[in-house]
Structure formats: C-alpha cells, structure tokens
Scaffold this motif. Structure first.
Motif, short mmCIF file in Angstrom:
data_model
loop_
_atom_site.label_atom_id
_atom_site.label_comp_id
_atom_site.label_asym_id
_atom_site.label_seq_id
_atom_site.Cartn_x
_atom_site.Cartn_y
_atom_site.Cartn_z
N LYS A 83 0.88 -1.24 0.17
CA LYS A 83 0.01 0.11 0.09
C LYS A 83 0.88 1.09 0.09
O LYS A 83 1.90 1.24 0.77
CB LYS A 83 -0.90 -0.06 1.22
N VAL A 84 0.61 2.29 -0.81
CA VAL A 84 1.45 3.49 -0.95
C VAL A 84 0.45 4.41 -0.60
O VAL A 84 -0.64 4.88 -1.06
CB VAL A 84 1.84 3.79 -2.38
N ASN A 85 0.72 5.14 0.83
CA ASN A 85 0.12 6.28 1.33
C ASN A 85 -1.58 5.61 1.23
O ASN A 85 -2.49 6.28 1.09
CB ASN A 85 -0.09 7.53 0.24
N GLY A 86 -1.71 4.37 1.82
CA GLY A 86 -2.95 3.70 2.08
C GLY A 86 -3.64 3.28 0.67
O GLY A 86 -4.57 2.53 1.02
N ALA A 151 10.38 0.29 9.22
CA ALA A 151 10.15 -0.67 10.45
C ALA A 151 9.65 -2.00 9.77
O ALA A 151 10.01 -2.05 8.39
CB ALA A 151 8.78 -0.21 11.04
N VAL A 152 9.25 -3.01 10.38
CA VAL A 152 8.94 -4.34 9.92
C VAL A 152 7.94 -4.18 8.96
O VAL A 152 7.84 -5.14 7.80
CB VAL A 152 8.85 -5.33 11.11
N GLU A 153 6.79 -3.43 9.24
CA GLU A 153 5.56 -3.48 8.31
C GLU A 153 5.61 -2.11 7.45
O GLU A 153 4.40 -1.83 6.90
CB GLU A 153 4.49 -3.78 8.87
N LYS A 154 6.33 -1.15 7.48
CA LYS A 154 6.39 0.11 6.78
C LYS A 154 7.60 0.63 6.49
O LYS A 154 8.39 0.58 7.42
CB LYS A 154 5.37 0.83 7.67
N ALA A 155 7.69 1.78 5.69
CA ALA A 155 8.88 2.48 5.45
C ALA A 155 8.14 3.81 4.82
O ALA A 155 7.21 3.97 4.18
CB ALA A 155 9.67 1.69 4.39
N THR A 156 9.15 5.03 5.05
CA THR A 156 8.85 5.86 4.06
C THR A 156 10.06 6.15 3.00
O THR A 156 11.02 5.97 3.18
CB THR A 156 9.09 7.17 5.04
N GLY A 169 4.58 6.97 1.98
CA GLY A 169 4.55 5.82 2.60
C GLY A 169 4.43 4.74 2.12
O GLY A 169 3.51 4.52 0.93
N VAL A 170 4.87 3.20 2.43
CA VAL A 170 4.86 2.01 2.00
C VAL A 170 4.62 1.16 3.00
O VAL A 170 5.25 1.11 3.92
CB VAL A 170 5.98 1.61 0.98
N GLU A 171 3.26 0.61 2.95
CA GLU A 171 3.18 -0.43 4.04
C GLU A 171 2.95 -1.73 3.10
O GLU A 171 2.65 -2.00 2.29
CB GLU A 171 1.66 -0.24 4.55
N VAL A 172 3.48 -2.72 4.12
CA VAL A 172 3.56 -3.94 3.79
C VAL A 172 2.91 -4.76 4.63
O VAL A 172 2.70 -4.82 5.75
CB VAL A 172 5.17 -4.40 3.38
N SER A 173 2.69 -6.20 4.24
CA SER A 173 2.02 -7.15 4.93
C SER A 173 2.98 -8.39 5.40
O SER A 173 2.69 -9.60 5.11
CB SER A 173 0.57 -7.82 4.10
#
Length: 281
Positions: A83-86, A151-156, A169-173
């Motif tokens: 997810k990029v910026n949600g 972090a383990v589940e996200k990065a900027t 922001g990038v969120e990962v599962s």
C-alpha cells in the motif's frame, strides 16, 4: 593537397560507423534496495546535480510530468503487493513519474517501466497516482532516494533534491506473508524437525496471530524433542491464557532442560518467572 595515399590511410584509421562508444553520463546511475519485512523495494534512477541552476519551476517545470531523475525514467520495484499512502498497489515494476507544483506533487506509478524520460509517458498505463506535500530540506546537490524511516511493516520513501523533500509511505503485509510461509513450512515439516515447529509457533505467539495453530505447532515441537525453548514458549502461552498451574509445570520442565544446555542467564529469567507465577496460585 594531401595525396590519395594519405586520404586512404586517414579513412582506415577513422572509427567504423556504429562503433561502440562508452562515455560518462553527467547524471550517474544509482540504485537503492531495501528489504522491508519480507518485501524488497528497489529503485533505479539517475542522479542529476543542482550545479547552481534553478531547479523547481526552472530546470524541472511545474505542472508537467517529470521523469523523476535524469536519462531513463526512474523505476521502482515491489516484490510483493503493498500500500502506498494507504492505496493498494500490486507487486511489479513501475516507472516513477511526478508532476511537481509549488504546494503539491502528484506521484505516479506507471506500468510501462522501460522508457526514456517521460516523453512517451501514457497516463492510461498508470497503476496509481497519489498526492503529497513537498517539504523543505537541507541542500542535496545530487538527487537522492532514501528510506529515512523503516520498520518491519512500513517504510518512508523520500526523494531529496536541491532544498526539497518529497516523501510517501509504503505499507507491507509482513505478518500475513510470514504466517503464510509458516503454514507452508508446517505442511511439509520433516518428522524430526522440532526447530521449525518452534520457530513458527514463536512467531505466531509474538505477533498475536493464529493462536490455535501456534499451540498446535509448539506441541508438535515438544513432541518431537523437548528443549528449554519450546517448553518456555508453551509456559508463556499457558500463562497468557490464565492457566497458571500449567504455566508453572511447563516452566519447571524448561528449567530442567535448560540446566543441561541452556544459557544460564535465560534459565535464571525462567526461574524468576516461574516464582512469580507460583506467587499467584
């Protein structure tokens, strides 16, 4: 006038048409690769310099699609869905274009990855567009991508050039991906593999997921071979469920096993924990 022989020699000495020529680029190639949890993020780009020029609204015009670098269009690769910026974005390779303005940038993930600059950019191939606010930043002479927060589940992901930073922001599962890996590993578990069963159970317990499976996995590990690690984990599980007597029983077994081959400092911790549990019985 030169003789015919001299002209002939000059022609022979001249490079042949189409000869390969390698020269340095003014804007050098660069690559940023970072693993976030279980997801690899890779950015390939060229780094233009400020060189005393007016960048924003000058070299890089406002309100026009920009290659976000120099030479070939910048590309960004995600090894898993993110997810990029949600906003959801599938795993894949994208050209990364931007539309800068003074107050807001549009960041574009385009499915046509290999292209020179943004000259053949086709909006119909966009997979995602997001809006971000540019931030003031210390002078960066050579354009640079970085991941300043991780972090383990996200990065900027941040783009710095001149005195501007643009970040998203990038969120990962990570937990979901790891849990899928754990289930696959348990489905093909070797009969004598107590370690994998312990590791899958420990991961699930530490991340508060798949509690029933975690108990089955730690029981499988203990049944295969009792160790101070899998016995302590089982004790912690029982304590979390409020089953204090069972937690004490498994804790004492962990201490006994740990006296043989466990680190003394860890066994001391278990002893203190068991004593605390006993005080509540």
């Amino acid at each position: 006038m030169p003789s015919a022989a001299v002209l002939a020699l000059a022609c022979l000495a001249a490079p042949s048409e189409g000869a390969e020529l390698t020269l340095p680029r003014p804007s050098q190639k660069a690559q940023l690769m970072q693993t976030v949890g279980l997801t690899d993020i890779t950015i390939n780009y060229s780094r233009p310099g400020v060189k005393g020029r007016e960048i924003w609204g000058g070299l890089v015009p406002y309100d026009k699609v920009w290659r976000t670098g120099a030479n070939e269009a910048t590309t960004i690769v995600f090894s898993t869905d993110v997810k990029v910026n949600g906003q959801p974005l599938s795993a894949g390779t994208y050209s990364l274009h931007t539309i800068p303005t003074k107050d807001e940038w549009t960041v574009i993930f385009n499915t046509k990855a290999e292209q020179w600059g943004s000259y053949s950019y086709d909006e119909s191939a966009d997979a995602l567009r997001i809006k971000v606010k540019p931030q003031s930043h210390e002078l960066t002479e050579w354009m640079e991508f970085s991941l300043p927060d991780l972090a383990v589940e996200k990065a900027t992901v941040a783009l710095d050039w001149e005195k501007v930073r643009v970040a998203f922001g990038v969120e990962v599962s990570t937990v979901d991906l790891a849990l899928a890996n754990a289930r696959a590993a348990m489905a093909s578990l070797a009969a004598d593999d107590h370690q994998t069963a312990y590791r899958t159970a420990s991961f699930a317990f530490q991340n508060n997921v798949a509690a029933d499976e975690a108990k089955q996995w730690v029981d499988k590990s203990i049944a295969t071979k009792e160790t101070w690690l899998n016995l302590r984990l089982k004790a912690d599980m029982m304590a979390k469920e409020g089953k204090t007597a069972e937690a004490v029983s498994y804790g004492e077994r962990a201490i006994k096993a740990g006296k043989v081959d466990g680190p003394p400092e860890e066994i001391t911790k278990i002893e203190k924990q068991v004593a605390e549990w006993k005080s509540k019985m």
